[in-house]
Design an enzyme around this catalytic site. Sequence first.
Site, PDB file in Angstrom:
ATOM      1  N   GLU A 108      -7.459  12.095 -11.341  1.00  0.00           N
ATOM      2  CA  GLU A 108      -6.805  11.902 -12.645  1.00  0.00           C
ATOM      3  C   GLU A 108      -7.743  11.316 -13.702  1.00  0.00           C
ATOM      4  OE1 GLU A 108      -5.596  11.165  -9.708  1.00  0.00           O
ATOM      5  OE2 GLU A 108      -3.413  11.376  -9.601  1.00  0.00           O
TER       6      GLU A 108
ATOM      7  N   THR B  14      -4.500  16.786  -6.858  1.00  0.00           N
ATOM      8  CA  THR B  14      -4.757  15.538  -6.133  1.00  0.00           C
ATOM      9  C   THR B  14      -4.611  15.833  -4.643  1.00  0.00           C
ATOM     10  OG1 THR B  14      -2.443  14.971  -6.288  1.00  0.00           O
ATOM     11  CG2 THR B  14      -3.879  14.097  -7.994  1.00  0.00           C
TER      12      THR B  14
ATOM     13  N   LYS C 169       1.332  -6.088   4.261  1.00  0.00           N
ATOM     14  CA  LYS C 169       2.163  -7.172   3.724  1.00  0.00           C
ATOM     15  C   LYS C 169       2.687  -8.019   4.883  1.00  0.00           C
ATOM     16  CE  LYS C 169       3.270  -4.381  -0.248  1.00  0.00           C
ATOM     17  NZ  LYS C 169       3.494  -2.959  -0.088  1.00  0.00           N
TER      18      LYS C 169
ATOM     19  N   TRP D  41      -0.261 -10.633   0.914  1.00  0.00           N
ATOM     20  CA  TRP D  41      -0.980  -9.365   1.019  1.00  0.00           C
ATOM     21  C   TRP D  41      -2.317  -9.550   1.726  1.00  0.00           C
ATOM     22  CZ3 TRP D  41      -0.517  -6.217  -4.183  1.00  0.00           C
ATOM     23  CH2 TRP D  41       0.842  -5.944  -4.412  1.00  0.00           C
TER      24      TRP D  41
HETATM   25  P1  AMP Z   1      -9.009  11.239  -5.340  1.00  0.00           P
HETATM   26  O1  AMP Z   1      -8.164  11.560  -6.483  1.00  0.00           O
HETATM   27  O2  AMP Z   1      -8.739  12.074  -4.125  1.00  0.00           O
HETATM   28  O3  AMP Z   1     -10.452  11.227  -5.685  1.00  0.00           O
HETATM   29  O4  AMP Z   1      -8.639   9.762  -4.868  1.00  0.00           O
HETATM   30  C1  AMP Z   1      -8.691   8.680  -5.757  1.00  0.00           C
HETATM   31  C2  AMP Z   1      -8.479   7.395  -5.008  1.00  0.00           C
HETATM   32  O5  AMP Z   1      -9.582   7.132  -4.124  1.00  0.00           O
HETATM   33  C3  AMP Z   1      -8.435   6.173  -5.893  1.00  0.00           C
HETATM   34  O6  AMP Z   1      -7.184   6.015  -6.520  1.00  0.00           O
HETATM   35  C4  AMP Z   1      -8.747   5.069  -4.904  1.00  0.00           C
HETATM   36  O7  AMP Z   1      -7.611   4.720  -4.129  1.00  0.00           O
HETATM   37  C5  AMP Z   1      -9.746   5.724  -3.982  1.00  0.00           C
HETATM   38  N1  AMP Z   1     -11.119   5.346  -4.376  1.00  0.00           N
HETATM   39  C6  AMP Z   1     -11.981   6.029  -5.145  1.00  0.00           C
HETATM   40  N2  AMP Z   1     -13.154   5.365  -5.245  1.00  0.00           N
HETATM   41  C7  AMP Z   1     -13.009   4.220  -4.540  1.00  0.00           C
HETATM   42  C8  AMP Z   1     -13.862   3.106  -4.256  1.00  0.00           C
HETATM   43  N3  AMP Z   1     -15.118   3.034  -4.686  1.00  0.00           N
HETATM   44  N4  AMP Z   1     -13.345   2.099  -3.507  1.00  0.00           N
HETATM   45  C9  AMP Z   1     -12.087   2.149  -3.034  1.00  0.00           C
HETATM   46  N5  AMP Z   1     -11.252   3.170  -3.247  1.00  0.00           N
HETATM   47  C10 AMP Z   1     -11.702   4.200  -3.989  1.00  0.00           C
END
Ligand code: AMP
Length: 548
Positions: free
Chosen positions: A334, A189, A445, A450
């Site tokens: 994940e 991640t 917040k 929120w």
């Molecule tokens: P990663 O594991 O680096 O791909 O990050 C995943 C995170 O990216 C998710 O838990 C979200 O917080 C954010 N994310 C992914 N797609 C979107 C989307 N379409 N809109 C808003 N946040 C997103």
Amino acid sequence: MPTVSGQMMQMPLSISSLIRHAARHAGDVEVVSRRVEGDLHRSTYAEVERRSRQVAQALARLGCELGERIGTLAWNGHRHLELFYGISGSGRVCHTVNPRLHADQIAWIINHAQDRVLFFDSTFLPLVEKLAPQLASVAHWVLMTARAQMPADSALKNLHCYEDLLAAEDGQWAWPEFDENTASGLCYTSGTTGMPKGVLYSHRSTVLHALGQVSVDAMGIGSRDVVLPVTPMFHVNAWGVPFAAPMVGAKLVLPGSRLDGASLHELMESERVTFTAGVPTVWLGLITHMKAHRLQFSTLRRTVIGGAACPPAMMRTLEDDFGLEVIHAWGMTETSPLGTLAHLKAKHAALDAESRRALQQKQGKVIYGVDLAIVDADDRPLPWDGCTPGQLLVRGQWVVDHYLGSSESPHIDLAGERWFPTGDVATIDADGYMQITDRSKDVIKSGGEWISSIVLENIAMAHPAVHEAAAIACHHPKWDERPLLVVVRKPGADVSAADLLRFFDGKVASWQVPDDVVFVDELPHTATGKLFKMALRQAYRDHRLPGV
Ligand code: AMP
């Protein structure tokens, strides 16, 4: 009564089956890549499959055991694709390392994964030479290039040339069959908070994800498509496109390291790309370039945008000015990553254009294989009314169970079922459309209420003078937190803070309007191209809001 076994063939789901299928049924379909050497390289699925077998043979010759992790530090290119199949297909684990991370994090990740061999593009030679003394598990270094491009000398002991390694093998080697739950790939991640965590995919999860991904309600990729994944292969395996494209025999175009607007547009046009996928930031560059040069797309029709919220203004520009179908998607490392995509249902055909758009701007509905729930702070399920936000939970066949090297399960138990807490805050409506309101740590917040940073950013991005915007929480003595907008103006555009704040009138409740605007030349991004809000929060922690 005892259950009865079905009488169908037992064929484990395997990553090698994807490239074998492509070689057999779409062997002449092209794989085109922009190489680090600068040229456009043309290959076919038949050739990729043959060279992947040579990769597998070379790994055995280097003494790599089954199950060992093999690292890659590489752009989207044909050699990286051969490694995806040669490593995983032979029973080893393909660990794609994100080269845009900080050097210390890269070293930490490679050590944590205990990578045995590291394959890397020549771009990263200086980085690898610098890190090598810290990387005790790595026994072999392989520069992904031809003999002519090898450095005259290098600080790396056991430095191999990729093309030499392959040339030494005859490809006379058969893909092995093993349990479909065998580990196949490893991604960490992004680690914007704490140390990165390893997600270990299996053959089964990867193939099921690809099957879901090509379906019409997901990416809808088929054999008539020409697919260009802008998303790097080191970011959740380019969202699975390198597995999905061979599965359907779609031509694959890999852009290498050139991800600027001009290079991408040129490649999309010259290779007649019909489908692409990437994070919103990539589109900012592409749109700016295309508008400045009055360009259009002649073949590109659809794009999946995800990884961060796609601002509605960007979606409108891509649809109205460039004729694209934009599919907004949500997922995470994940979740392999596909979780939801914003396709309409049959019942929405009669909706007016604005209502349809409002749905398409959400992060969308799940595809089979994934399920969602939202819960409150005490893990009690919340209603699907489209307005109550809660912590988003996910479960499914391609969702992580636990992180590499950790026996602790991050899961939440709901009525006996295991759910993965995403760390995102979302609403779900009665039709199952999910909308992310925030990452839980990005929510602002204010006085116990929120405010969604994404909503504020989307409004700012719709202002004609705004190139990019981030909304972050700023400390406030009375309200605890108040929103601050950090904005990059479009080149030559002029807008004052007061004008920009007036633009929020009537679009959100007055208490949600940001307290102040700071103009900057550029915003920080994470290694996967998303807004790096933690860095912004740190930079503006002590910003004096007006009236404080
Ligand atoms: P990663 O594991 O680096 O791909 O990050 C995943 C995170 O990216 C998710 O838990 C979200 O917080 C954010 N994310 C992914 N797609 C979107 C989307 N379409 N809109 C808003 N946040 C997103």
